[in-house]
Write an enzyme that holds these catalytic residues in place. Structure first.
Site, mmCIF file in Angstrom:
data_model
loop_
_atom_site.group_PDB
_atom_site.id
_atom_site.type_symbol
_atom_site.label_atom_id
_atom_site.label_comp_id
_atom_site.label_asym_id
_atom_site.label_seq_id
_atom_site.Cartn_x
_atom_site.Cartn_y
_atom_site.Cartn_z
ATOM 1 N N TYR A 1 4.739 4.172 4.484
ATOM 2 C CA TYR A 1 4.071 4.576 3.251
ATOM 3 C C TYR A 1 5.095 5.060 2.242
ATOM 4 O O TYR A 1 5.748 6.082 2.444
ATOM 5 C CB TYR A 1 3.063 5.698 3.537
ATOM 6 C CG TYR A 1 2.290 6.090 2.301
ATOM 7 C CD1 TYR A 1 1.252 5.296 1.838
ATOM 8 C CD2 TYR A 1 2.628 7.226 1.577
ATOM 9 C CE1 TYR A 1 0.565 5.624 0.687
ATOM 10 C CE2 TYR A 1 1.939 7.563 0.420
ATOM 11 C CZ TYR A 1 0.912 6.764 -0.017
ATOM 12 O OH TYR A 1 0.234 7.078 -1.156
ATOM 13 N N TYR B 1 -1.519 -2.428 -2.715
ATOM 14 C CA TYR B 1 -1.448 -1.008 -2.325
ATOM 15 C C TYR B 1 -2.542 -0.723 -1.294
ATOM 16 O O TYR B 1 -3.714 -1.014 -1.517
ATOM 17 C CB TYR B 1 -1.660 -0.155 -3.568
ATOM 18 C CG TYR B 1 -1.353 1.297 -3.353
ATOM 19 C CD1 TYR B 1 -0.081 1.779 -3.588
ATOM 20 C CD2 TYR B 1 -2.330 2.183 -2.923
ATOM 21 C CE1 TYR B 1 0.210 3.111 -3.400
ATOM 22 C CE2 TYR B 1 -2.039 3.518 -2.736
ATOM 23 C CZ TYR B 1 -0.768 3.975 -2.980
ATOM 24 O OH TYR B 1 -0.477 5.298 -2.794
#
Ligand SMILES: [Zn+2]
Lengths: 406, 149
Positions: free
Chosen positions: A364, A314
Site C-alpha cells: 500500500y 486504486y
C-alpha cells in the site's frame, strides 16, 4: 494541453514490508535516489517536488532538500486527498515542467505505518504506538470520552462507529449489491475474483509483499469478515515503504533515455459531496466519480477506452477496482461484477488490472506503486508484462487519474 | 468511555435537539430546502438565514455494514454492530447505527425510525430501529420499494 508535453523518466522504490527498520524520511531518501539514478539525473539537479498533503505525506520537501543536498527547488506543491489525488500529483508535475517552472520534478510517497500509525486503525494503534489521530500505544489504558473534531464531518460519523476506510467502502459495496440486484454470493465471487487475481499477479512479482503467499477463492471465502460484506482479503495491506518518480519535459526525456513514458492526460475533480470518502451526497451514492471527469481524462489524452492496454486502479478495497471498471467507462454501470466474474482481470483478459498485485497484494503506497507499475508496463519491463502495452490508465475511484503512454 | 461529537455554533443545535429526543435538519428560511450535515449558508440560494426543521424520524436503510472487527478501541466491546446510512423521509441522509435488529436481518430499503440513547453525560445520539408498522404496510403494497437482493 498536457498531452505528450511531459514524461516520466525515472522510477524508484524501497523494499515493502510490514515493519521496516527505516523511518519514513529514510525511506523517502532511498526511493528518490533510486528514481534519480534510474532517470540518469543527478539528484542535485532536482528543482521541483510534488507530494500529497499531510497527513497522507508526512515527509516534507524541506526534509528531502536538506537530506539530499539539493541546491534549490524553484517550484513545489502538494495535492489534497491522498490516494484520491493520484492523478493530481502527475498533473501538477506535468503542468510545472510544461510551464517552465521547473525542469526536473520529483513526486514521492513514503510511509511508515509501523511507526506512524495504521490507516486501518481509527485509533492509530500499531506496533510502534500512536498515530496521526493521536492514538495511544497498544495496551495503553484509554481514559475519558473521545471528542471527535468537526473536520470533514467526522463528528457526524465517528460516534456511530464509522471510522475507517474499510467500513466506508463496505457501505458502498452493500449499496452496489442492492441497487444492481446481486446476491451475497454474486458479490462474494466478484470481489473474491479480484482479490485472487491480484494475489496471482503478486505471486509473479518479486517485489510484492505477498509474492510467496498463494490464495484460492476458498481461502478468500474462509477469511474472517471485517466489515460486511468485506472480508480480510478485500482490504489492502498495511506496510512501510516508499516510491518516487521523476517528471521532466518531453524533449529532455528523449535526451535522457530511449523509452520515456509520456503523460497523455491527468485529472483531478471535486464537486459537492463527490469528495473522497464523502457519504452525504444527494442522489445516488454510487456515482462518486463524475462521468464528466472520466470523459475529460480520455478527451485530453486523445485515446479511447479500447486503447487502454492495462489499468492500475486504486484499491484500498477490492470494491474499488470493480466500480472503477464502470466509472471509467470500460463496462456499463452495474455490469462490472458479472464482467469480472466471467472475463476476469488477469493475464489475457480484455483489460488486465493491477498487474503488480495492487494494494491488496503488492503493498500500500497510496496508489504511487500503481504509477510505477504502469511505467514498467510501458517500458516492457514488468514482472507480469502485458504484451506490447502501449497505453495505461492509473486511477482512483473518486476521479483523479492519469493516462500514460510510451 | 464513549466517542462523542465535537460541537460548534454550527453543529450544536443538531446535538442539543438529539439530547432532547428530537431529530432536526438544517433548513433555509428563504427557499425552504434542507440538508445534512449543516452548512454556513444555503448552498441553493446562498441565503445566510438558516434554521432547524424537526423531521419525523422516519427513514429507510440506504446502505449498511455489519462491523465485526473494531478499528477503534472504543468499539472493541460493541462488535458486531450495524452502521447505516439512513435516508430520512424528508430527504437528507445521515450516518447512524441500527439498534434492535439482528445483523443478519438488516436489509437495504428497510423502514426504520429514530430512537435516542444517552452515550455520555449530556450527550445523546440518534440511532434507528426497525419500524415494524411501516414494514408491514410496505409488504402489503405493490412492492418494488425494497431493492432485489
Ligand atoms: Zn436557500
Amino acid at each position: 494541453m498536457i498531452r505528450r508535453a511531459a514524461a516520466i523518466v525515472g522510477i524508484g522504490q524501497t523494499a515493502y514490508g510490514k515493519a521496516l527498520p527505516s523511518s519514513a524520511w529514510e525511506l523517502a531518501l532511498e526511493a528518490v535516489l533510486a528514481a534519480c539514478a534510474d532517470a540518469g539525473v543527478d539528484v542535485a539537479e532536482v528543482d521541483g517536488m510534488c507530494r500529497f498533503t499531510a497527513p497522507f505525506e508526512t515527509v516534507t520537501e524541506a526534509q528531502l532538500v536538506r537530506g539530499l543536498g539539493i541546491r534549490e527547488l524553484s517550484w513545489f506543491t502538494q495535492a489534497a486527498h491522498g490516494g484520491e489525488a493520484l492523478g493530481a500529483v502527475v498533473l501538477h508535475a506535468a503542468a510545472a515542467v510544461s510551464a517552465g517552472l521547473a525542469s526536473t520534478v520529483v513526486v514521492y510517497r513514503a510511509l511508515s505505518q509501523s511507526r506512524g500509525g495504521r490507516f486501518g486503525r481509527a485509533d492509530g494503534r500499531g506496533p510502534g504506538g500512536g498515530g496521526p489521530d493521536g492514538g495511544q500505544p497498544e495496551g495503553g489504558q484509554p481514559e475519558g470520552d473521545i471528542v471527535v473534531p468537526e473536520q470533514d464531518n467526522l463528528s457526524f460519523a465517528w460516534p456511530f462507529g464509522l471510522m475507517s476506510p474499510g467500513q466506508l467502502f463496505a457501505l458502498w459495496a452493500r449499496r452496489y449489491a442492492a441497487v444492481h440486484g446481486l446476491s451475497d454470493e454474486d458479490l462474494t465471487v466478484a470481489l473474491g475474483t479480484i482479490a485472487v487475481t491480484q494475489r496471482r499477479y503478486a505471486n509473479g512479482n518479486p517485489d510484492a509483499m505477498m509474492r510467496s503467499r498463494t490464495m484460492s477463492l476458498d481461502d478468500y471465502r474462509a477469511a474472517r469478515v471485517i466489515s460486511e460484506p468485506l472480508r480480510l482479503f478485500d482490504l489492502c495491506l498495511e506496510n512501510d515503504g516508499a516510491c518516487a518518480f521523476v517528471v521532466t519535459t518531453a524533449d529532455r526525456a528523449r535526451a535522457l533515455r530511449p523509452d520515456p513514458v509520456y503523460v497523455l492526460s491527468a485529472t483531478q475533480t471535486i464537486s459537492p459531496y463527490r469528495e473522497p470518502m464523502g457519504i452525504y451526497a444527494g442522489g445516488e451514492l454510487l456515482e462518486l466519480f463524475p462521468p464528466a471527469a472520466a470523459d475529460r481524462l480520455f478527451a485530453q489524452a486523445g485515446v479511447g477506452r479500447a486503447d487502454i492496454d492495462v489499468a492500475e486502479f486504486y484499491d484500498a478495497t477490492s470494491y474499488m477496482p470493480l466500480r472503477s471498471l464502470e466509472s471509467y467507462g470500460f463496462v456499463p454501470d452495474g455490469r462490472a461484477w458479472r464482467y469480472v466474474t466471467e472475463q476476469g482481470t488477469g493475464p489475457g483478459s480484455p483489460l488486465p488490472v493491477n498487474t503488480h498485485g495492487g494494494h491488496l497484494s503488492e503493498a500500500y503506497l497510496h496508489g504511487m506503486n500503481g504509477i510505477l507499475e504502469a511505467v514498467r508496463q510501458l517500458r516492457g519491463t514488468a514482472a507480469n508484462q502485458v504484451p506490447d502495452a502501449e497505453v495505461a490508465l492509473v486511477g482512483a475511484p473518486a476521479g483523479s487519474a492519469t493516462i500514460l503512454a510510451r | 468511555m464513549a466517542v462523542v461529537p465535537g460541537m460548534s455554533e454550527l453543529t450544536a443545535p443538531f446535538w442539543e435537539a438529539a439530547r432532547a429526543g428530537r431529530l432536526v435538519v438544517q433548513e433555509c428560511q428563504s427557499c425552504r430546502q434542507s440538508w445534512h450535515p449543516p452548512l454556513p449558508r444555503c448552498p441553493h440560494c446562498h441565503a445566510a438565514g438558516l434554521g432547524w426543521r424537526p423531521v419525523s424520524g422516519e427513514g429507510t436503510v440506504y446502505t449498511y455494514t455489519v462491523v465485526r472487527h473494531p478499528t477503534h478501541h472504543a468499539f472493541a466491546d460493541e462488535v458486531p454492530y450495524v452502521v447505516a446510512l439512513v435516508a430520512l423521509a424528508e430527504g437528507p441522509r445521515l450516518v447512524t447505527a441500527l439498534l434492535g435488529v439482528a445483523p443478519d436481518e438488516v436489509r437495504v430499503g428497510q423502514p426504520v425510525r429514530a430512537v435516542f440513547r444517552d452515550v455520555a453525560a449530556g450527550v445523546a445520539l440518534p440511532y434507528f430501529e426497525p419500524d415494524a408498522g411501516r414494514a408491514a404496510a410496505q409488504r402489503g403494497s405493490l412492492g418494488g420499494l425494497w431493492p432485489a437482493r
